[in-house]
Design a protein around this motif. Structure first.
Motif, PDB file in Angstrom:
ATOM      1  N   GLY A 274       0.776  -1.232   0.000  1.00  0.00           N
ATOM      2  CA  GLY A 274       0.000   0.000   0.000  1.00  0.00           C
ATOM      3  C   GLY A 274       0.803   1.275   0.000  1.00  0.00           C
ATOM      4  N   ILE A 275       2.115   1.211   0.168  1.00  0.00           N
ATOM      5  CA  ILE A 275       2.965   2.405   0.183  1.00  0.00           C
ATOM      6  C   ILE A 275       3.541   2.619  -1.213  1.00  0.00           C
ATOM      7  CG2 ILE A 275       5.012   3.483   1.177  1.00  0.00           C
ATOM      8  CD1 ILE A 275       2.745   3.163   3.152  1.00  0.00           C
ATOM      9  N   PRO A 276       3.340   3.793  -1.829  1.00  0.00           N
ATOM     10  CA  PRO A 276       3.917   4.057  -3.154  1.00  0.00           C
ATOM     11  C   PRO A 276       5.427   3.909  -3.137  1.00  0.00           C
ATOM     12  CG  PRO A 276       2.291   5.732  -2.589  1.00  0.00           C
ATOM     13  CD  PRO A 276       2.499   4.917  -1.354  1.00  0.00           C
ATOM     14  N   TYR A 277       5.953   3.299  -4.176  1.00  0.00           N
ATOM     15  CA  TYR A 277       7.381   2.997  -4.243  1.00  0.00           C
ATOM     16  C   TYR A 277       8.226   4.266  -4.344  1.00  0.00           C
ATOM     17  CZ  TYR A 277      11.021  -0.533  -5.045  1.00  0.00           C
ATOM     18  OH  TYR A 277      12.106  -1.378  -4.918  1.00  0.00           O
ATOM     19  N   LEU A 278       7.646   5.337  -4.864  1.00  0.00           N
ATOM     20  CA  LEU A 278       8.405   6.572  -5.056  1.00  0.00           C
ATOM     21  C   LEU A 278       8.215   7.565  -3.919  1.00  0.00           C
ATOM     22  CD1 LEU A 278       7.981   7.219  -8.895  1.00  0.00           C
ATOM     23  CD2 LEU A 278       9.956   6.284  -7.690  1.00  0.00           C
ATOM     24  N   MET A 279       7.664   7.125  -2.790  1.00  0.00           N
ATOM     25  CA  MET A 279       7.624   8.002  -1.618  1.00  0.00           C
ATOM     26  C   MET A 279       9.059   8.325  -1.201  1.00  0.00           C
ATOM     27  SD  MET A 279       4.710   9.007  -0.339  1.00  0.00           S
ATOM     28  CE  MET A 279       5.087   9.361   1.360  1.00  0.00           C
ATOM     29  N   PRO A 280       9.338   9.568  -0.762  1.00  0.00           N
ATOM     30  CA  PRO A 280       8.431  10.702  -0.574  1.00  0.00           C
ATOM     31  C   PRO A 280       8.390  11.660  -1.758  1.00  0.00           C
ATOM     32  CG  PRO A 280      10.522  11.191   0.439  1.00  0.00           C
ATOM     33  CD  PRO A 280      10.669   9.840  -0.214  1.00  0.00           C
ATOM     34  N   PHE A 281       8.851  11.199  -2.939  1.00  0.00           N
ATOM     35  CA  PHE A 281       8.858  12.079  -4.105  1.00  0.00           C
ATOM     36  C   PHE A 281       7.468  12.208  -4.704  1.00  0.00           C
ATOM     37  CE2 PHE A 281      12.952   9.774  -3.861  1.00  0.00           C
ATOM     38  CZ  PHE A 281      13.733  10.841  -3.458  1.00  0.00           C
ATOM     39  N   VAL A 282       6.566  11.281  -4.363  1.00  0.00           N
ATOM     40  CA  VAL A 282       5.151  11.423  -4.710  1.00  0.00           C
ATOM     41  C   VAL A 282       4.357  11.334  -3.415  1.00  0.00           C
ATOM     42  CG1 VAL A 282       5.458  10.403  -6.988  1.00  0.00           C
ATOM     43  CG2 VAL A 282       4.868   8.930  -5.090  1.00  0.00           C
ATOM     44  N   GLY A 283       3.270  12.023  -3.345  1.00  0.00           N
ATOM     45  CA  GLY A 283       2.432  11.958  -2.152  1.00  0.00           C
ATOM     46  C   GLY A 283       3.093  12.516  -0.914  1.00  0.00           C
ATOM     47  N   ALA A 284       4.004  13.467  -1.085  1.00  0.00           N
ATOM     48  CA  ALA A 284       4.694  14.021   0.078  1.00  0.00           C
ATOM     49  C   ALA A 284       3.748  14.792   0.998  1.00  0.00           C
ATOM     50  CB  ALA A 284       5.830  14.939  -0.376  1.00  0.00           C
ATOM     51  N   ASP A 285       2.621  15.272   0.444  1.00  0.00           N
ATOM     52  CA  ASP A 285       1.683  16.035   1.272  1.00  0.00           C
ATOM     53  C   ASP A 285       0.996  15.159   2.316  1.00  0.00           C
ATOM     54  OD1 ASP A 285       0.525  14.721  -0.917  1.00  0.00           O
ATOM     55  OD2 ASP A 285      -1.299  15.913  -0.767  1.00  0.00           O
ATOM     56  N   VAL A 286       1.038  13.834   2.129  1.00  0.00           N
ATOM     57  CA  VAL A 286       0.422  12.928   3.113  1.00  0.00           C
ATOM     58  C   VAL A 286       1.094  13.082   4.463  1.00  0.00           C
ATOM     59  CG1 VAL A 286       0.002  10.504   3.673  1.00  0.00           C
ATOM     60  CG2 VAL A 286      -0.269  11.304   1.327  1.00  0.00           C
ATOM     61  N   THR A 287       2.384  13.332   4.469  1.00  0.00           N
ATOM     62  CA  THR A 287       3.131  13.500   5.720  1.00  0.00           C
ATOM     63  C   THR A 287       3.508  14.963   5.956  1.00  0.00           C
ATOM     64  OG1 THR A 287       5.183  13.029   4.535  1.00  0.00           O
ATOM     65  CG2 THR A 287       4.083  11.175   5.603  1.00  0.00           C
ATOM     66  N   ASP A 288       2.767  15.881   5.322  1.00  0.00           N
ATOM     67  CA  ASP A 288       3.047  17.320   5.459  1.00  0.00           C
ATOM     68  C   ASP A 288       4.495  17.639   5.077  1.00  0.00           C
ATOM     69  OD1 ASP A 288       0.454  17.832   6.359  1.00  0.00           O
ATOM     70  OD2 ASP A 288       1.004  17.367   8.424  1.00  0.00           O
ATOM     71  N   TYR A 289       4.998  16.937   4.082  1.00  0.00           N
ATOM     72  CA  TYR A 289       6.329  17.147   3.519  1.00  0.00           C
ATOM     73  C   TYR A 289       7.452  16.887   4.530  1.00  0.00           C
ATOM     74  CZ  TYR A 289       3.507  19.310  -0.087  1.00  0.00           C
ATOM     75  OH  TYR A 289       2.562  19.529  -1.055  1.00  0.00           O
ATOM     76  N   GLN A 290       7.150  16.138   5.602  1.00  0.00           N
ATOM     77  CA  GLN A 290       8.175  15.823   6.592  1.00  0.00           C
ATOM     78  C   GLN A 290       9.166  14.779   6.065  1.00  0.00           C
ATOM     79  OE1 GLN A 290       8.651  17.269   9.558  1.00  0.00           O
ATOM     80  NE2 GLN A 290       6.933  18.665   9.234  1.00  0.00           N
ATOM     81  N   ASP A 291       8.669  13.822   5.257  1.00  0.00           N
ATOM     82  CA  ASP A 291       9.548  12.766   4.758  1.00  0.00           C
ATOM     83  C   ASP A 291      10.598  13.285   3.789  1.00  0.00           C
ATOM     84  OD1 ASP A 291       8.034  11.127   6.274  1.00  0.00           O
ATOM     85  OD2 ASP A 291       7.446   9.757   4.669  1.00  0.00           O
ATOM     86  N   GLU A 292      10.358  14.438   3.176  1.00  0.00           N
ATOM     87  CA  GLU A 292      11.339  14.998   2.248  1.00  0.00           C
ATOM     88  C   GLU A 292      12.615  15.436   2.963  1.00  0.00           C
ATOM     89  OE1 GLU A 292       9.441  18.080   0.040  1.00  0.00           O
ATOM     90  OE2 GLU A 292       8.638  16.687  -1.457  1.00  0.00           O
TER      91      GLU A 292
END
Length: 524
Positions: A475-493
């Motif tokens: 269920g986790i996108p393989y390209l996180m955090p380069f996609v869907g970064a807003d899910v974690t409020d851009y913290q993973d970047e």
């Protein structure tokens, strides 16, 4: 004649009836799996279960004050017996029981008055047989209707040693062993919290391999754990001899060259994953643990990224991201430029390339394929050869073959440089399985660039990016955090291409529960 036929038919029917009755009796005996109070019956049944097993030893003894109670210890030859038997927990238990009379022996066994927390009673022969095959000792006592599983030496295994792969400059050098219990202990050594849970499963109809799932109870998404268990229960196989078998049978997209499980031999890397809210799967007889879910960014990270200062960790990350790109694309780019788009090269460099290729009888694509296959062959040979010889054949063989090929005008020097740099880039990727994906895709880029030049390169790159954008790991996108970064409020970047200072990494990655992602706070 008729009487003879009736006699034969009667004899046959009698034989079949007798055989059926005998078979029914055996089947009923097998169905009755309960352990009785008769040591003679229990011993006969257990010996029948393990008939033909020369490595299973069954030893009869006497216990009690007057040596009036018979008992039998069953164990695998290498896991108990000999002089060690008397010094083991089994021997100490039997010596302790020799101080009591018959009545006191049964009372202490039924009430566990001896306080032996590691002793497990079994009611059935199937459980007792399974307990014996874990490497422990099974004890039957006359007059007692249970079998006792007593821990012993266990199966022989390699001790804790230094990690062979995932080398780090700073940090622990301990590596996982081939014992699932030792591996879970190595992780618990680093996370001493009761919220770290271990769920044990047995996989393999015949091997009965122990598989442990380790996770942090308050961080993991329950749906992820349920999905993992569902996939583990979704197949039946004779035996699981390594975690790689589980990986292949449970991955969602089997055709993808990119691994959907992260592998590690390092207990500290597994502990980090658990603190991020992920699951660590540890299989018995395998020194490699599986981490899930995972993403592209996790494969680029190393343990000492968090032990070193943020500047050097960020530089290392940038180099690894570039290495993963060039390990896949560099030979193809070379072919696209030299065969189709020479105008983008400076004139002096173009003349140098032309002079280097003078006298080479093969086209560029054959040169590249010849050298790439040679280096892949050297890599495989280096892995299979023992110890220092493998390292020697990789270095010396590469130099000798490259130099000889250039002097024989089979390939140009620039091709040797390109192929060697590509191999160097693949070695810079921390995870070997992840690096293997780029080694495979490298040939896809070579074919596309040899066919269509730079347009083929763009088409191949687009195909890989589309595939990665559709790829998920539980269920986790393989390209996180380069996609869907807003899910974690851009913290993973903050912990991706660059690793910011530790005091800015205050939140756990997307793997952890949304309401429990804060992991670092300043004390007032």
């Amino acid at each position: 004649m008729q009487q003879k036929e009736e006699k034969i038919a009667g004899h046959t029917a009698k034989h079949i009836a007798g055989h059926t009755a005998e078979h029914t009796t055996e089947r009923n005996a097998e169905y009755n799996d309960e352990i009785t109070t008769s040591l003679q019956e229990n011993a006969a049944r257990f010996q029948k279960i393990f008939s033909g097993c020369a490595d299973i030893k069954m030893r009869t003894m006497k216990i009690g004050q007057k040596q009036q109670i018979a008992c039998m210890a069953a164990y695998i030859e290498v896991t108990g017996g000999g002089a060690i038997f008397e010094k083991s927990l089994v021997g100490r238990l039997l010596n302790e029981l020799c101080h009591y009379n018959e009545k006191e022996v049964y009372e202490r066994l039924s009430q566990n008055a001896l306080g032996l927390s590691d002793v497990t009673p079994f009611d059935t022969f199937s459980d007792a047989a399974a307990g014996l095959l874990t490497g422990d000792t099974i004890l039957f006592i006359d007059g007692y209707d249970k079998a006792l599983k007593i821990p012993d030496k266990g199966y022989p295994s390699m001790g804790i040693s230094e990690v062979n792969s995932e080398k780090v400059i700073r940090g622990s050098n301990e590596g996982f062993t081939e014992s699932v219990k030792a591996n879970t202990a190595l992780v618990r050594k680093r996370i001493r919290s009761p919220k770290v849970k271990v769920k044990e499963k047995k996989i393999g109809l015949r091997s009965k391999t122990n598989v442990d799932l380790m996770y942090m109870e308050d961080l993991i998404y329950p749906g992820v754990l349920e999905e993992v268990e569902k996939r583990l229960d979704g197949f039946e196989i004779d035996g699981v001899l390594d975690s790689g078998i589980i990986e292949q049978l449970t991955e969602e997209k089997w055709y993808s060259p990119f691994p959907q499980f992260q592998t590690t031999q390092r207990p500290d890397r597994a502990a980090m994953a658990i603190l991020e809210g992920r699951v660590v799967l540890i299989a018995d007889n395998s020194p490699i643990a599986l981490i899930l879910p995972t993403d592209y960014n996790s494969f680029i990270q190393t343990s000492d990224d968090y032990y070193n200062r943020w500047e050097i960790a960020s530089l290392g990350r940038i180099l690894r991201f570039l290495a993963s790109f060039f390990a896949m694309t560099l030979p193809g780019l070379y072919l696209a430029v030299c065969n189709f788009h020479t105008q983008i090269l400076p004139t002096k460099l173009l003349l140098s390339f032309a002079a280097a290729r003078q006298g080479v009888p093969f086209p560029g694509v054959v040169e590249v394929l010849l050298m790439e296959l040679s280096f892949e062959l050297l890599r495989e040979a280096g892995v299979r050869l023992p110890g220092a010889m493998g390292n020697t054949i990789g270095i010396v063989g590469g130099l000798i073959i490259g130099q000889a090929a250039v002097e024989a005008n089979l390939v140009s020097p620039i091709v040797v440089i390109v192929v060697a740099f590509t191999a160097l880039c693949s070695f810079a990727v921390p995870n070997e399985e992840f690096a293997t994906a780029f080694r495979i895709l490298k040939f896809f880029f070579i074919a596309m660039c040899a066919w269509l030049g730079f347009f083929g390169f763009l088409m191949a790159l687009l195909a890989v990016l589309i595939h990665l954008s559709h790829l998920k790991s539980f269920g986790i996108p393989y390209l996180m955090p380069f996609v869907g970064a807003d899910v974690t409020d851009y913290q993973d970047e903050r912990d991706s291409l660059l690793r910011l200072p530790l005091y800015q990494l205050r939140h756990r990655p997307v793997f952890a529960r949304r309401h429990n992602r804060l992991r670092l706070r300043r004390k007032k």
